[in-house]
Design an enzyme around this catalytic site. Sequence first.
Site, mmCIF file in Angstrom:
data_model
loop_
_atom_site.group_PDB
_atom_site.id
_atom_site.type_symbol
_atom_site.label_atom_id
_atom_site.label_comp_id
_atom_site.label_asym_id
_atom_site.label_seq_id
_atom_site.Cartn_x
_atom_site.Cartn_y
_atom_site.Cartn_z
ATOM 1 N N LYS A 13 19.483 44.228 35.228
ATOM 2 C CA LYS A 13 20.590 43.294 35.001
ATOM 3 C C LYS A 13 20.738 42.985 33.517
ATOM 4 O O LYS A 13 21.847 42.995 32.987
ATOM 5 C CB LYS A 13 20.353 41.979 35.763
ATOM 6 N N ARG A 88 22.750 33.792 43.053
ATOM 7 C CA ARG A 88 21.585 34.382 43.694
ATOM 8 C C ARG A 88 21.389 33.857 45.098
ATOM 9 O O ARG A 88 20.501 34.326 45.805
ATOM 10 C CB ARG A 88 20.352 33.996 42.885
ATOM 11 N N ARG A 122 7.694 47.087 31.250
ATOM 12 C CA ARG A 122 8.711 46.360 30.479
ATOM 13 C C ARG A 122 8.087 45.518 29.364
ATOM 14 O O ARG A 122 7.110 44.811 29.578
ATOM 15 C CB ARG A 122 9.506 45.449 31.421
ATOM 16 N N ARG A 155 6.668 39.682 29.975
ATOM 17 C CA ARG A 155 7.015 38.429 30.642
ATOM 18 C C ARG A 155 5.889 38.021 31.581
ATOM 19 O O ARG A 155 5.398 38.835 32.343
ATOM 20 C CB ARG A 155 8.303 38.619 31.448
ATOM 21 N N ARG A 166 9.086 37.523 43.682
ATOM 22 C CA ARG A 166 10.471 37.636 43.226
ATOM 23 C C ARG A 166 11.245 38.614 44.105
ATOM 24 O O ARG A 166 12.412 38.375 44.437
ATOM 25 C CB ARG A 166 10.513 38.074 41.752
HETATM 26 P P1 ADP Z 1 14.476 38.652 37.557
HETATM 27 O O1 ADP Z 1 15.772 38.891 38.249
HETATM 28 O O2 ADP Z 1 13.905 39.895 36.984
HETATM 29 O O3 ADP Z 1 13.495 37.906 38.406
HETATM 30 P P2 ADP Z 1 15.647 36.631 35.736
HETATM 31 O O4 ADP Z 1 15.408 36.551 34.285
HETATM 32 O O5 ADP Z 1 17.033 36.877 36.198
HETATM 33 O O6 ADP Z 1 14.664 37.788 36.251
HETATM 34 O O7 ADP Z 1 15.095 35.310 36.443
HETATM 35 C C1 ADP Z 1 13.824 34.809 36.177
HETATM 36 C C2 ADP Z 1 13.552 33.552 36.998
HETATM 37 O O8 ADP Z 1 14.501 32.519 36.656
HETATM 38 C C3 ADP Z 1 13.693 33.715 38.512
HETATM 39 O O9 ADP Z 1 12.506 34.206 39.106
HETATM 40 C C4 ADP Z 1 14.015 32.275 38.934
HETATM 41 O O10 ADP Z 1 12.851 31.484 38.948
HETATM 42 C C5 ADP Z 1 14.898 31.779 37.806
HETATM 43 N N1 ADP Z 1 16.345 32.015 38.051
HETATM 44 C C6 ADP Z 1 17.175 32.779 37.301
HETATM 45 N N2 ADP Z 1 18.427 32.786 37.792
HETATM 46 C C7 ADP Z 1 18.400 31.998 38.898
HETATM 47 C C8 ADP Z 1 19.370 31.604 39.869
HETATM 48 N N3 ADP Z 1 20.645 32.028 39.806
HETATM 49 N N4 ADP Z 1 18.963 30.788 40.877
HETATM 50 C C9 ADP Z 1 17.707 30.364 40.970
HETATM 51 N N5 ADP Z 1 16.733 30.698 40.094
HETATM 52 C C10 ADP Z 1 17.066 31.504 39.065
#
Ligand code: ADP
Length: 213
Positions: A13, A88, A122, A155, A166
């Site tokens: 993403k 999400r 990564r 990370r 996740r």
């Molecule tokens: P990834 O999709 O690889 O897990 P992101 O950087 O998109 O990585 O998200 C990291 C963390 O941030 C998620 O595991 C969650 O805890 C939080 N997060 C990000 N976007 C959302 C969202 N739209 N709703 C709820 N939690 C979110």
Amino acid sequence: MNITIIGPPGGGKGTYSTRISDKYGIPHIATGDIFRSEVDEQSELGKKIEKYLEKGELVPDEIVNKVVRKRISEPDCKKGFVLDGYPRTFPQAKALEEMAELDLVINLDVSEEVIIERLSNRRICKSCGKIYNLKSLPPEKEGVCDQCGGELYQRPDDEPEVIRNRLKEYKKRTQPIIDFYREKGIVEDIVFKEERPIEDAMKDIHAAIGKIN
Ligand code: ADP
Ligand code: ZN
């Protein structure tokens, strides 16, 4: 041009939405990036959400929606935006409907094998956020960003136990909203059965964006 990219952790993403943002001149809004920087700053919001990020759990909808609503209402989003990691959950998708109308949902359809391989390799630049992969996109010099000389880090939630969580959250809560958008006819699937070059996938993404323009 209102776009969102949906995909599993490690789906790419960040990589693809950054490129879309550069090419089409629309802001890149990544909820994960926003949350990580709030945690780094130990802001009021950061302290509240830290525990969710650590465990790989979703931040509560009300908090996420509030952050996105504020960001989308800024003037630079008038010509469009590319959302990364939002919505999400179903309530987030509903909340977004009140904020803006999506033109395109890019669904990164990535096999679990590819995900694990990507996440463990990564590395991210601490200063500019550029994303590297030790195998497919390594930096010239180990641990150092080609672009800005910044330090590369892994990370903390790219650890196997947290990755599993996740992925579980993604399957349970995010995948269903793809079907919701599919019924509206705005989903384009970008499929990765095995790893493919970034530029190759970008061609498909440009074609998908071309259709809405
Ligand atoms: P990834 O999709 O690889 O897990 P992101 O950087 O998109 O990585 O998200 C990291 C963390 O941030 C998620 O595991 C969650 O805890 C939080 N997060 C990000 N976007 C959302 C969202 N739209 N709703 C709820 N939690 C979110
Ligand atoms: Zn950098």
